[in-house]
Enzyme design. Structure first.
Site, PDB file in Angstrom:
ATOM      1  N   LYS A  34       0.838  -1.208   0.000  1.00 38.71           N
ATOM      2  CA  LYS A  34       0.000   0.000   0.000  1.00 38.71           C
ATOM      3  C   LYS A  34       0.867   1.250   0.000  1.00 38.71           C
ATOM      4  O   LYS A  34       0.545   2.248  -0.658  1.00 38.71           O
ATOM      5  CB  LYS A  34      -0.947  -0.013   1.204  1.00 38.71           C
ATOM      6  CG  LYS A  34      -2.102  -0.987   1.032  1.00 38.71           C
ATOM      7  CD  LYS A  34      -2.795  -1.337   2.335  1.00 38.71           C
ATOM      8  CE  LYS A  34      -3.744  -2.525   2.105  1.00 38.71           C
ATOM      9  NZ  LYS A  34      -4.242  -3.118   3.353  1.00 38.71           N
ATOM     10  N   GLN A  74      -5.436  -2.487   9.952  1.00 39.25           N
ATOM     11  CA  GLN A  74      -5.272  -3.779   9.297  1.00 39.25           C
ATOM     12  C   GLN A  74      -5.885  -4.897  10.154  1.00 39.25           C
ATOM     13  O   GLN A  74      -5.625  -4.995  11.354  1.00 39.25           O
ATOM     14  CB  GLN A  74      -3.776  -4.020   9.090  1.00 39.25           C
ATOM     15  CG  GLN A  74      -3.437  -5.112   8.130  1.00 39.25           C
ATOM     16  CD  GLN A  74      -3.767  -4.802   6.675  1.00 39.25           C
ATOM     17  OE1 GLN A  74      -3.672  -3.662   6.238  1.00 39.25           O
ATOM     18  NE2 GLN A  74      -4.178  -5.807   5.942  1.00 39.25           N
ATOM     19  N   ASP A 113     -11.905   1.881   4.516  1.00 37.14           N
ATOM     20  CA  ASP A 113     -12.296   0.474   4.376  1.00 37.14           C
ATOM     21  C   ASP A 113     -13.813   0.364   4.175  1.00 37.14           C
ATOM     22  O   ASP A 113     -14.304  -0.651   3.676  1.00 37.14           O
ATOM     23  CB  ASP A 113     -11.956  -0.305   5.661  1.00 37.14           C
ATOM     24  CG  ASP A 113     -10.607  -1.021   5.608  1.00 37.14           C
ATOM     25  OD1 ASP A 113     -10.180  -1.405   4.506  1.00 37.14           O
ATOM     26  OD2 ASP A 113     -10.003  -1.203   6.695  1.00 37.14           O
TER      27      ASP A 113
HETATM   28  N1  LIG Z   1      -8.582  -3.376   7.390  1.00 33.35           N
HETATM   29  C1  LIG Z   1      -8.280  -4.221   6.419  1.00 33.35           C
HETATM   30  N2  LIG Z   1      -8.573  -3.902   5.144  1.00 33.35           N
HETATM   31  C2  LIG Z   1      -8.257  -4.757   4.130  1.00 33.35           C
HETATM   32  O1  LIG Z   1      -8.536  -4.462   2.936  1.00 33.35           O
HETATM   33  C3  LIG Z   1      -7.601  -5.980   4.435  1.00 33.35           C
HETATM   34  C4  LIG Z   1      -7.327  -6.257   5.777  1.00 33.35           C
HETATM   35  N3  LIG Z   1      -7.686  -5.376   6.743  1.00 33.35           N
HETATM   36  N4  LIG Z   1      -6.727  -7.414   6.125  1.00 33.35           N
HETATM   37  C5  LIG Z   1      -6.313  -8.385   5.144  1.00 33.35           C
HETATM   38  C6  LIG Z   1      -7.115  -8.319   3.863  1.00 33.35           C
HETATM   39  C7  LIG Z   1      -6.427  -8.920   2.669  1.00 33.35           C
HETATM   40  N5  LIG Z   1      -6.168  -7.818   1.758  1.00 33.35           N
HETATM   41  C8  LIG Z   1      -5.409  -7.912   0.589  1.00 33.35           C
HETATM   42  C9  LIG Z   1      -5.050  -6.794  -0.133  1.00 33.35           C
HETATM   43  C10 LIG Z   1      -4.253  -6.898  -1.254  1.00 33.35           C
HETATM   44  C11 LIG Z   1      -3.785  -8.115  -1.674  1.00 33.35           C
HETATM   45  C12 LIG Z   1      -2.890  -8.196  -2.839  1.00 33.35           C
HETATM   46  O2  LIG Z   1      -2.451  -7.193  -3.361  1.00 33.35           O
HETATM   47  N6  LIG Z   1      -2.534  -9.395  -3.323  1.00 33.35           N
HETATM   48  C13 LIG Z   1      -1.626  -9.578  -4.443  1.00 33.35           C
HETATM   49  C14 LIG Z   1      -0.350 -10.308  -4.028  1.00 33.35           C
HETATM   50  C15 LIG Z   1       0.000 -10.237  -2.576  1.00 33.35           C
HETATM   51  C16 LIG Z   1       1.228 -11.059  -2.188  1.00 33.35           C
HETATM   52  O3  LIG Z   1       2.098 -11.271  -3.032  1.00 33.35           O
HETATM   53  O4  LIG Z   1       1.273 -11.469  -1.015  1.00 33.35           O
HETATM   54  C17 LIG Z   1      -2.314 -10.377  -5.510  1.00 33.35           C
HETATM   55  O5  LIG Z   1      -3.306 -11.054  -5.214  1.00 33.35           O
HETATM   56  O6  LIG Z   1      -1.859 -10.335  -6.646  1.00 33.35           O
HETATM   57  C18 LIG Z   1      -4.136  -9.237  -0.979  1.00 33.35           C
HETATM   58  C19 LIG Z   1      -4.958  -9.136   0.136  1.00 33.35           C
HETATM   59  C20 LIG Z   1      -6.656  -6.674   2.298  1.00 33.35           C
HETATM   60  N7  LIG Z   1      -7.236  -6.898   3.471  1.00 33.35           N
END
Ligand SMILES: Nc1nc(=O)c2c([nH]1)NC[C@@H]1CN(c3ccc(C(=O)N[C@@H](CCC(=O)O)C(=O)O)cc3)C=[N+]21
Length: 297
Positions: free
Chosen positions: A52, A96, A119
């Site tokens: 982020k 988070q 969020d």
């Molecule tokens: N308050 C809060 N808000 C959230 O939005 C939130 C959270 N908590 N806790 C966890 C989950 C999960 N989440 C992700 C965001 C981006 C990827 C992301 O960018 N993934 C990449 C790769 C990630 C990697 O390589 O580990 C992809 O799918 O291509 C994944 C998961 C947001 N979350």
């Protein structure tokens, strides 16, 4: 041929489209600011926070970060939240998830100023969304809608089966897709761990959204030919790789791809869209707080 929907490409377009709005706000003296709060040291959360921060840098959003010790009393997190509510340079922030077990995430969310709740988890924002007057659409559901739109997949009149009833994906996505709107007008079935015959529900769907947090829960045998498959899962499973893990979706990609007309991969599908829509909400938050009109993608 099955279309593989490229979430990285769509997210990149959205970031490009946001830069003009960000410069408009910066010229008006209020460059958008986004903060992340991390309590404890969950490795996946740390990865997301780093990603982020990189996203913010790319588009010209000021990024801030607050760490809270995982063993600290909840009040320490509440204090950090109170500070962010007061900080005029921070237009949006997220705490988070997950937070440590001794902290109740709902008590946390209620303390976030709803106008900075990018969020979209605060009860006021949840209520507005359900009432058809969303201020901040939660990032993952919004990202799913944008992905469908980018692939020219109309939801009007379609049967959508959502697997998963979470507060952050399943419930808000179901609410958005049933709304009387160009990106809604669907007939939605929400399934969960107590659903009697999951395969019957996924087989009868035009669009399946897998968001249960269970690795490879949905496979090709559960899909009819021509189904659109959106995989929200980002499960880390132990594997003999450089990082020591592998990212696996809630969909068994190889078998599902044989049936799907379009499918999102993991990684590179919904994940990057979640991050792009967080930037979107941050720009919207700054625009609302500073009363500067901007055009959003
Ligand atoms: N308050 C809060 N808000 C959230 O939005 C939130 C959270 N908590 N806790 C966890 C989950 C999960 N989440 C992700 C965001 C981006 C990827 C992301 O960018 N993934 C990449 C790769 C990630 C990697 O390589 O580990 C992809 O799918 O291509 C994944 C998961 C947001 N979350």
């Amino acid at each position: 041929m099955t279309e593989i929907i490229d979430g990285n490409a769509v997210a990149s377009e959205i970031r490009d489209d946001l830069t003009a709005a960000i410069e408009t706000l910066a010229d008006a003296g209020s460059r958008p600011g986004l903060a992340t709060v991390l309590m404890g040291d969950d490795p996946a959360s740390q990865t997301y926070v780093n990603m982020k921060q990189r996203d913010c840098e790319e588009v010209g959003i000021e990024s801030h970060h607050v760490d809270v010790d995982g063993d600290a009393p909840p009040e320490e997190l509440y204090d950090a939240i109170a500070d962010l509510n007061e900080d005029s340079e921070v237009h949006g922030y997220i705490v988070q998830a997950p937070v440590p077990d001794h902290v109740d995430y709902r008590d946390v969310i209620r303390r976030v100023d709803p106008i900075k709740d990018v969020d979209g988890f605060h009860p006021e924002n949840v209520g507005r969304l359900v009432a058809g007057d969303a201020r901040f659409r939660p990032c993952t559901p919004h990202g799913v809608q944008k992905l469908l739109e980018s692939a020219d997949i109309d939801t009007e009149g379609k049967d959508v089966t959502i697997v998963g009833r979470s507060d952050i994906v399943g419930k808000p996505l179901a609410n958005l897709l049933i709304q009387k709107a160009d990106d809604g007008n669907a007939t939605v079935t929400v399934c969960h761990s107590r659903t009697d015959d999951l395969a019957a529900k996924t087989r009868s769907a035009d669009i399946v959204v897998a968001a249960a947090g269970v690795p490879e829960l949905v496979d090709g045998s559960m899909l009819e030919d021509g189904t659109v498959v959106i995989d929200v899962g980002v499960n880390r499973v132990d594997a003999d790789t450089d990082k020591g893990y592998e990212l696996v979706g809630d969909v068994e990609f190889e078998s599902a791809k044989e049936k799907a007309s379009a499918i999102t991969p993991v990684p590179g599908g919904v994940g990057p869209m979640t991050r792009a829509m967080l930037l979107y909400n941050t720009v919207k938050a700054a625009s609302l707080q500073r009363d500067v009109d901007v055009e959003l993608p």
